[in-house]
Design a protein around this motif. Structure first.
Motif, PDB file in Angstrom:
ATOM      1  N   TRP A  11      50.543  36.702  40.863  1.00 22.58           N
ATOM      2  CA  TRP A  11      51.892  36.186  41.126  1.00 22.58           C
ATOM      3  C   TRP A  11      52.892  37.323  41.306  1.00 22.58           C
ATOM      4  O   TRP A  11      53.736  37.279  42.209  1.00 22.58           O
ATOM      5  N   PHE A  12      52.784  38.346  40.453  1.00 21.03           N
ATOM      6  CA  PHE A  12      53.739  39.459  40.553  1.00 21.03           C
ATOM      7  C   PHE A  12      53.624  40.140  41.915  1.00 21.03           C
ATOM      8  O   PHE A  12      54.640  40.422  42.571  1.00 21.03           O
ATOM      9  N   ILE A  13      52.388  40.410  42.356  1.00 24.61           N
ATOM     10  CA  ILE A  13      52.199  41.058  43.658  1.00 24.61           C
ATOM     11  C   ILE A  13      52.715  40.165  44.777  1.00 24.61           C
ATOM     12  O   ILE A  13      53.429  40.612  45.689  1.00 24.61           O
ATOM     13  N   ALA A  14      52.360  38.875  44.724  1.00 25.53           N
ATOM     14  CA  ALA A  14      52.766  37.956  45.787  1.00 25.53           C
ATOM     15  C   ALA A  14      54.284  37.794  45.826  1.00 25.53           C
ATOM     16  O   ALA A  14      54.879  37.707  46.914  1.00 25.53           O
ATOM     17  N   ARG A  15      54.917  37.755  44.670  1.00 28.29           N
ATOM     18  CA  ARG A  15      56.354  37.503  44.600  1.00 28.29           C
ATOM     19  C   ARG A  15      57.164  38.738  44.989  1.00 28.29           C
ATOM     20  O   ARG A  15      58.163  38.640  45.699  1.00 28.29           O
ATOM     21  N   TYR A  16      56.748  39.915  44.516  1.00 33.86           N
ATOM     22  CA  TYR A  16      57.592  41.102  44.662  1.00 33.86           C
ATOM     23  C   TYR A  16      57.025  42.170  45.599  1.00 33.86           C
ATOM     24  O   TYR A  16      57.740  43.109  45.940  1.00 33.86           O
ATOM     25  N   ARG A  17      55.736  42.051  45.980  1.00 30.77           N
ATOM     26  CA  ARG A  17      55.084  43.082  46.812  1.00 30.77           C
ATOM     27  C   ARG A  17      55.172  44.456  46.160  1.00 30.77           C
ATOM     28  O   ARG A  17      55.372  45.474  46.832  1.00 30.77           O
ATOM     29  N   ARG A  18      55.006  44.475  44.847  1.00 32.81           N
ATOM     30  CA  ARG A  18      55.040  45.711  44.065  1.00 32.81           C
ATOM     31  C   ARG A  18      53.718  45.890  43.335  1.00 32.81           C
ATOM     32  O   ARG A  18      52.947  44.939  43.198  1.00 32.81           O
ATOM     33  N   PRO A  19      53.427  47.107  42.819  1.00 31.01           N
ATOM     34  CA  PRO A  19      52.131  47.338  42.175  1.00 31.01           C
ATOM     35  C   PRO A  19      51.950  46.500  40.909  1.00 31.01           C
ATOM     36  O   PRO A  19      52.805  46.492  40.019  1.00 31.01           O
ATOM     37  N   GLY A  20      50.842  45.792  40.848  1.00 34.02           N
ATOM     38  CA  GLY A  20      50.470  45.027  39.672  1.00 34.02           C
ATOM     39  C   GLY A  20      48.995  45.242  39.379  1.00 34.02           C
ATOM     40  O   GLY A  20      48.174  45.324  40.304  1.00 34.02           O
ATOM     41  N   PHE A  21      48.650  45.336  38.093  1.00 37.45           N
ATOM     42  CA  PHE A  21      47.274  45.655  37.700  1.00 37.45           C
ATOM     43  C   PHE A  21      46.826  44.756  36.556  1.00 37.45           C
ATOM     44  O   PHE A  21      47.599  44.484  35.632  1.00 37.45           O
ATOM     45  N   THR A  22      45.600  44.300  36.624  1.00 30.62           N
ATOM     46  CA  THR A  22      44.929  43.697  35.477  1.00 30.62           C
ATOM     47  C   THR A  22      43.924  44.714  34.965  1.00 30.62           C
ATOM     48  O   THR A  22      43.059  45.165  35.732  1.00 30.62           O
ATOM     49  N   VAL A  23      44.041  45.081  33.712  1.00 27.97           N
ATOM     50  CA  VAL A  23      43.139  46.059  33.093  1.00 27.97           C
ATOM     51  C   VAL A  23      42.231  45.316  32.120  1.00 27.97           C
ATOM     52  O   VAL A  23      42.706  44.654  31.193  1.00 27.97           O
ATOM     53  N   GLU A  24      40.931  45.412  32.351  1.00 29.64           N
ATOM     54  CA  GLU A  24      39.939  44.806  31.460  1.00 29.64           C
ATOM     55  C   GLU A  24      39.409  45.907  30.550  1.00 29.64           C
ATOM     56  O   GLU A  24      38.560  46.703  30.937  1.00 29.64           O
ATOM     57  N   ALA A  25      39.923  45.958  29.323  1.00 28.37           N
ATOM     58  CA  ALA A  25      39.610  47.050  28.402  1.00 28.37           C
ATOM     59  C   ALA A  25      38.323  46.764  27.626  1.00 28.37           C
ATOM     60  O   ALA A  25      38.036  45.618  27.284  1.00 28.37           O
ATOM     61  N   GLY A  26      37.572  47.819  27.346  1.00 31.57           N
ATOM     62  CA  GLY A  26      36.412  47.704  26.484  1.00 31.57           C
ATOM     63  C   GLY A  26      35.234  47.011  27.148  1.00 31.57           C
ATOM     64  O   GLY A  26      35.309  46.524  28.271  1.00 31.57           O
ATOM     65  N   CYS A  27      34.105  46.991  26.406  1.00 28.06           N
ATOM     66  CA  CYS A  27      32.887  46.340  26.883  1.00 28.06           C
ATOM     67  C   CYS A  27      32.298  45.500  25.751  1.00 28.06           C
ATOM     68  O   CYS A  27      32.517  45.783  24.585  1.00 28.06           O
ATOM     69  N   GLY A  28      31.554  44.487  26.141  1.00 31.03           N
ATOM     70  CA  GLY A  28      30.912  43.644  25.137  1.00 31.03           C
ATOM     71  C   GLY A  28      31.200  42.188  25.397  1.00 31.03           C
ATOM     72  O   GLY A  28      31.366  41.759  26.545  1.00 31.03           O
ATOM     73  N   ARG A  29      31.274  41.419  24.318  1.00 30.76           N
ATOM     74  CA  ARG A  29      31.541  39.989  24.416  1.00 30.76           C
ATOM     75  C   ARG A  29      32.781  39.658  23.606  1.00 30.76           C
ATOM     76  O   ARG A  29      32.919  40.065  22.454  1.00 30.76           O
ATOM     77  N   ASN A  30      33.703  38.911  24.211  1.00 26.32           N
ATOM     78  CA  ASN A  30      34.934  38.548  23.509  1.00 26.32           C
ATOM     79  C   ASN A  30      34.660  37.532  22.392  1.00 26.32           C
ATOM     80  O   ASN A  30      33.808  36.673  22.549  1.00 26.32           O
ATOM     81  N   PRO A  31      35.405  37.640  21.294  1.00 25.39           N
ATOM     82  CA  PRO A  31      36.386  38.687  20.986  1.00 25.39           C
ATOM     83  C   PRO A  31      35.702  39.987  20.582  1.00 25.39           C
ATOM     84  O   PRO A  31      34.761  39.981  19.780  1.00 25.39           O
ATOM     85  N   LEU A  32      36.164  41.102  21.150  1.00 16.82           N
ATOM     86  CA  LEU A  32      35.579  42.398  20.822  1.00 16.82           C
ATOM     87  C   LEU A  32      35.870  42.745  19.363  1.00 16.82           C
ATOM     88  O   LEU A  32      36.929  42.410  18.833  1.00 16.82           O
ATOM     89  N   PRO A  33      34.946  43.433  18.690  1.00 14.84           N
ATOM     90  CA  PRO A  33      35.130  43.744  17.268  1.00 14.84           C
ATOM     91  C   PRO A  33      36.167  44.836  17.044  1.00 14.84           C
ATOM     92  O   PRO A  33      36.382  45.697  17.906  1.00 14.84           O
TER      93      PRO A  33
END
Length: 407
Positions: A361-383
């Motif tokens: 939505w942020f990118i579509a609305r504003y045409r500005r840089p937006g990022f989703t960062v998927e931190a860590g590895c494993g299975r949620n919830p991470l310990p």
């Protein structure tokens, strides 16, 4: 900075070498301008590694000591101590006289890892952060379905406006710890005129303003951590949506069974059809309409009011960075994602077949840089035992992000 020589062995990467040396991937790359940072390392290559400026904190085991007692004293886990001390005998207590490397931790640390870092912790720690660092601003951007406040904290007075949000998904609550710890470390570095992540904190403060929403989904986080209390006003419905299970480990939604990261008006209808979830559920239900949920609506309004220049939505897991949306992202997004990936060791990816997320939505609305960062590895919830390594990666990523702002 003092450099040490290192001869690469089979399987080495920039990230594995940087972690072993307790430096950032970006610092390692800067120390080796003679080779491309994205070129695989060949066994036998000579690299230059910045020497770790931190002296190790050491404890000598005393008669009657136990690893559990030392961990409790430090506020960490037994497994954290064992990871720092691979020489320890497996399954046995260290003998008196044995030296232990201890985690480097400030005595006045405010944000402490906990297996139940929930909405109350965020509220208390924000008050303590403002008391310790009065230049941190706080506000409430809205309330959850159950009336819990959704807090935001701001730091910096620069013209470029960054935003970070965390715990949009309930079982990804460890991201709140990361966001809160970053606020603390950034505040402390500013107060003491130190570096953070290899950058001058005062310079970042002058150039940027960062607003953090550390827990977008407090109701969902509480369900994951504490389970469903019998006196919960929505107990019967939530229990039914969770198929009668007492475990909420897989719960991502808010208290109305709506997945908040499928709530934003950017391909919302397409995402709803793709998900194929037609009613409240632990995950993937997009709701009756975009921004129908108070948490998503509050975050959207806060974004509109603040008119951010760039945003990061912090999730888990996968160690990936998503930077695009339907070709609407600005030209610099790909290069910025590359820099964030180099700093953190995470992999930048152009994502397809996904809509209705905050970043979309942020990118579509504003045409500005937006990022989703998927931190860590494993299975949620991470310990919580994964927190320190995750935080080190995210610290480097977030400081690199702040440095991306124009000079």
């Amino acid at each position: 900075m003092r450099m040490e020589e290192y001869v690469a062995v089979q399987g080495d990467t920039y990230r594995s070498i940087a972690r072993a040396a307790h430096v950032g991937v970006q610092e390692l790359a800067r120390a080796n301008p003679q080779r491309p940072a994205d070129e695989p390392i060949r066994a036998g290559e000579l690299l230059y590694v910045p020497a770790d400026p931190m002296r190790k904190r050491i404890y000598v085991m005393q008669p009657g000591d136990s690893l559990a007692a030392i961990a409790e004293w430090l506020g960490c886990t037994d497994s954290r101590l064992r990871a720092l001390n691979p020489q320890l005998p497996s399954g046995a207590e260290p003998a008196a006289g044995m030296r232990l490397a201890l985690p480097v931790q400030a005595a006045s640390r405010i944000v402490l890892p906990s297996y139940a870092y929930g909405p109350d912790h965020v509220a208390v720690d924000l008050k303590r952060l403002v008391s310790a660092f009065p230049f941190i601003k706080t506000t409430t951007i809205g309330t959850s379905v159950m009336g819990k406040p959704i807090f935001a904290a701001g730091i910096g007075d620069g013209p470029f406006r960054w935003h970070l949000n965390a715990a949009m998904h309930a079982n990804e609550w460890i991201t709140s710890l990361i966001a809160m710890r970053f606020l603390e470390d950034y505040g402390r570095a500013c107060r003491r005129k130190l570096q953070i992540g290899g950058f001058d904190a005062a310079d970042l403060y002058r150039r940027t303003t960062l607003w953090v929403v550390p827990m977008v989904n407090p109701d969902g986080v509480e369900l994951v951590q504490e389970g469903l209390r019998p006196n919960h006003p929505l107990a019967a419905r939530i229990g039914r949506w969770n198929r009668g299970s007492a475990s909420f480990r897989n719960w991502k939604a808010n208290a109305r069974g709506v997945d908040l990261n499928d709530q934003f008006p950017a391909g919302w209808e397409e995402e709803r059809l793709r998900r194929g979830v037609h009613g409240p559920a632990p995950r993937d239900y997009s709701g009756d309409a975009p921004l129908s949920e108070p948490e998503a609506a509050a975050l959207a309004k806060f974004t509109e009011d603040q008119c951010f220049d760039a945003v990061i939505a912090l999730h888990t897991q996968g160690e990936e960075i998503y930077w695009n949306y339907g070709g609407l992202e600005p030209p610099e997004s790909k290069e910025w994602a590359h820099r964030l990936g180099l700093a953190s060791g995470y992999r930048p990816l152009a994502l397809t077949g996904s809509d209705a997320g905050y970043k979309d939505w942020f990118i579509a609305r504003y045409r500005r840089p937006g990022f989703t960062v998927e931190a860590g590895c494993g299975r949620n919830p991470l310990p919580v035992s994964a927190f320190e390594d995750m935080y080190d990666d995210c610290l480097r990523l977030l400081t690199e992000a702040l440095d991306l702002s124009p000079r």
